[in-house]
Design a protein around this motif. Structure first.
Motif, PDB file in Angstrom:
ATOM      1  N   GLY A 190      -2.158   7.783  -1.332  1.00 32.82           N
ATOM      2  CA  GLY A 190      -2.801   7.758  -0.025  1.00 32.82           C
ATOM      3  C   GLY A 190      -2.157   6.808   0.962  1.00 32.82           C
ATOM      4  O   GLY A 190      -2.278   6.975   2.174  1.00 32.82           O
ATOM      5  N   LYS A 191      -1.476   5.768   0.452  1.00 32.35           N
ATOM      6  CA  LYS A 191      -0.730   4.814   1.293  1.00 32.35           C
ATOM      7  C   LYS A 191      -1.574   4.171   2.396  1.00 32.35           C
ATOM      8  O   LYS A 191      -1.060   3.798   3.446  1.00 32.35           O
ATOM      9  N   GLN A 192      -2.870   4.017   2.159  1.00 34.65           N
ATOM     10  CA  GLN A 192      -3.748   3.420   3.159  1.00 34.65           C
ATOM     11  C   GLN A 192      -3.950   1.933   2.893  1.00 34.65           C
ATOM     12  O   GLN A 192      -3.944   1.486   1.741  1.00 34.65           O
ATOM     13  N   SER A 196     -11.934  -5.442   8.532  1.00 33.29           N
ATOM     14  CA  SER A 196     -11.749  -4.738   7.259  1.00 33.29           C
ATOM     15  C   SER A 196     -11.273  -5.666   6.149  1.00 33.29           C
ATOM     16  O   SER A 196     -11.382  -5.325   4.962  1.00 33.29           O
ATOM     17  N   LYS A 217     -12.988  -1.871  10.443  1.00 32.36           N
ATOM     18  CA  LYS A 217     -13.492  -0.696   9.737  1.00 32.36           C
ATOM     19  C   LYS A 217     -14.993  -0.643   9.961  1.00 32.36           C
ATOM     20  O   LYS A 217     -15.696  -1.626   9.678  1.00 32.36           O
ATOM     21  N   ASP A 260       1.549   6.970  13.753  1.00 33.66           N
ATOM     22  CA  ASP A 260       0.421   6.197  14.286  1.00 33.66           C
ATOM     23  C   ASP A 260       0.473   6.198  15.818  1.00 33.66           C
ATOM     24  O   ASP A 260       0.762   5.172  16.441  1.00 33.66           O
ATOM     25  N   ASP A 274      -9.336  -2.549   1.800  1.00 35.67           N
ATOM     26  CA  ASP A 274     -10.312  -3.326   2.560  1.00 35.67           C
ATOM     27  C   ASP A 274     -10.934  -4.381   1.651  1.00 35.67           C
ATOM     28  O   ASP A 274     -10.544  -4.542   0.494  1.00 35.67           O
ATOM     29  N   GLN A 311       0.810  -1.212   0.000  1.00 39.72           N
ATOM     30  CA  GLN A 311       0.000   0.000   0.000  1.00 39.72           C
ATOM     31  C   GLN A 311       0.848   1.269   0.000  1.00 39.72           C
ATOM     32  O   GLN A 311       0.368   2.354  -0.362  1.00 39.72           O
ATOM     33  N   ASN A 312       2.129   1.152   0.367  1.00 38.54           N
ATOM     34  CA  ASN A 312       3.001   2.323   0.353  1.00 38.54           C
ATOM     35  C   ASN A 312       3.311   2.794  -1.065  1.00 38.54           C
ATOM     36  O   ASN A 312       3.823   3.904  -1.248  1.00 38.54           O
TER      37      ASN A 312
END
Length: 542
Positions: free
Chosen positions: A139-141, A198, A193, A318, A144, A134-135
């Protein structure tokens, strides 16, 4: 008759002086880096019965040895066969036969497109994939399960993150595994989530779903091992350390090696199972000319990319999260005690400064001071300044993977902040503790190419040359240090430095021929370097 005696003596003397020793292979006209203690270079080498007989100038070797086969390298460059000191050779092979390759995807949408062809390409009852990150996405989130549910409502999906420390599942897979919002796992986490799972499982929580994935068949596994070997030979690898295997996999490797089809030299680390303890550990090290079993592999924490690495303080990006300790202290003590009593090595995965401190202090209880046990910390990725000296104090080996540095550098400081990053990927500081360290890739987490390891170790940039001058370049390794870390120091990490890792008489004739001089090549030339051939025990395998 008396006059003939001197003539016969002269003839005998002339014949004996011109008789050459017959060997299997004579290699000449090369630039040969022996990577011995003095970093000697030579031009030629004689090989017989799988081992090196001599190195020297082309004239010296030609005058003393007659080869059944000869190889004029016309100026090419010879190095000891590259040794990946930390990888997942069997897992990489299994992935080739079962898992969609998700490496390099720039968005979840790109992954969805790749998964649509999975049933046709791989078959099976599950949709499996490996190496999303995801990096690399906007957005790097974390993703789901929503879109996976739409595409595969009735087929379970299990996709492994690039570091192997997070899984991405759809609702079908979670339902089959009984995963709910209240599911709790020691050393893992089920991300939620809107109050529901998620689809992302971190570290030990991955096992909730993975235990249901159908086991690979022996036929698939054998096919995967041979496919992995082929790719490794093409990359110049002649030895690998496979980090964490079960009894049956090791016995399959042994069987394939003895049958002559699996030629790769393998240092097989054991998963910490009772079956492995009874079959291997309590009987002592197991060794053949191609297989070594003398190490137990365990995990202290997760990975930085999925925020599972155990930190002494919270993640900078975080707050409230300091990562995960995979097992209780009692577990680490029990493994160290078992290994110490049976003269086995321990290799522990530790990424965060908290994970590294945990392992350093646990090892110290058993090692007590300087020693030659060669217990390892795999990755040694983030170390707080006060802890570096413990590596030298207890002769603990930092086992690094330089491509992690250049893969992580775009986002690592976000995780750690400007102060902690100074103790991250600190390869030169780690090297100084004992004067040596092994280097690998952790493939399939990273690409299998050892030349990428060389590039990242020395230049500490991405393949476009950014950042200019190298990222925290003072912690980079020199070219000589890097070559040693990929050859002789990698062999030393498994107690095999007297058999391989350098091109010296008496050692295995494992070597690789390149078209490029790594000691002088520019960054661009290193990336373009070509493996001309790979040899194991004097046999050409690529």
């Amino acid at each position: 008759m008396k006059k003939l005696v001197p003539v016969l003596v002269i003839l005998f003397f002339m014949i004996s002086c011109t008789t050459k020793e017959k060997v299997d292979l004579v290699l000449t006209n090369a630039t040969l880096y022996s990577i011995d203690e003095d970093f000697t270079t030579a031009e030629a080498m004689a090989v017989n019965q799988g081992k090196i007989v001599a190195i020297g100038t082309s004239e010296e070797i030609r005058s003393k040895y007659e080869g059944q086969a000869t190889l004029d390298l016309k100026g090419k460059f010879v190095y000891p066969g590259f040794n990946d000191a930390h990888c997942h050779f069997n897992g990489y092979g299994s992935n080739l036969t079962q898992y969609a390759d998700l490496r390099g995807t720039q968005s979840p949408e790109e992954i969805y497109e790749r998964l649509k062809t999975h049933p046709e390409k791989y078959g099976g009852e599950w949709i499996l994939g490996r190496s999303w990150d995801q990096n690399d996405w906007e957005g790097k989130q974390f993703p789901d399960k929503t879109k996976l549910d739409e595409l595969f409502p009735n087929t379970p999906v299990y996709l492994v993150r690039v570091d192997g420390h997070a899984g991405w599942c759809n609702s079908k897979a979670l339902e089959m595994a009984g995963v709910t919002a209240s599911s709790k796992v020691t050393g893992g986490e089920v991300l939620l989530k809107n109050g529901e799972p998620s689809g992302i499982l971190i570290d030990n929580a991955m096992g909730l779903v993975f235990r249901l994935v159908p086991e690979i068949t022996p036929e698939q596994q054998e096919k995967g091992l041979l496919a992995a070997q082929k790719n490794c030979f093409e990359a110049g690898l002649t030895s690998v350390t496979d980090c964490g295997l079960g009894k049956n996999t090791i016995l399959l490797m042994d069987e394939m090696q003895k049958a002559g089809v699996l030629k790769m030299r393998i240092n097989a680390m054991l998963d910490p199972t009772q079956e492995n303890f009874e079959y291997f550990v309590k009987k002592g090290a197991y060794k053949t000319d191609r297989l070594l079993v003398n190490t137990i592999k365990i995990y202290a924490d997760g990975a930085l990319g999925s925020r599972g690495a155990l930190l002494l303080e919270d993640y900078s990006d975080d707050p409230g999260n300091s990562g995960l300790q995979i097992e209780p202290q009692e577990f680490y003590d029990s493994i160290c005690r078992l290994a110490y009593d049976n003269n086995y090595m321990v290799a522990t995965h530790a990424i965060g400064d908290g994970g590294n401190r945990l392992v350093l202090d646990t090892y110290a209880k058993y090692l007590k001071g300087k020693n030659d046990r060669r217990w390892r910390i795999e990755h040694s990725q983030i170390v707080t300044p006060d802890d570096f000296e413990k590596f030298g104090q207890y002769s603990i080996v930092p086992s690094i993977q330089a491509t992690h540095c250049t893969s992580d550098m775009p986002w690592a400081e976000d995780r750690l902040g400007p102060e902690r990053i100074k103790g991250a990927y600190a390869y030169q500081t780690l090297l100084q503790q004992n004067g040596w360290l092994p280097n690998g890739t952790d493939f399939p987490v990273e690409n299998i190419e050892p030349l990428f390891t060389f590039y990242s170790s020395v230049f500490r940039t991405d393949h476009e040359g950014s950042p200019e001058g190298g990222w925290h370049i003072a912690e980079g390794l020199t070219r000589e240090q890097t070559l040693r870390s990929m050859t002789t120091w990698a062999a030393k990490a498994s107690f095999e430095e007297n058999e391989k890792g350098s091109l010296e008489p008496g050692k295995y004739a494992d070597f690789v021929v390149l078209d490029t001089d790594l000691m002088t090549a520019s960054p661009e030339q290193v990336l373009k370097a070509k493996v001309e051939s790979t040899w194991i025990g004097g046999e050409k395998v690529f």
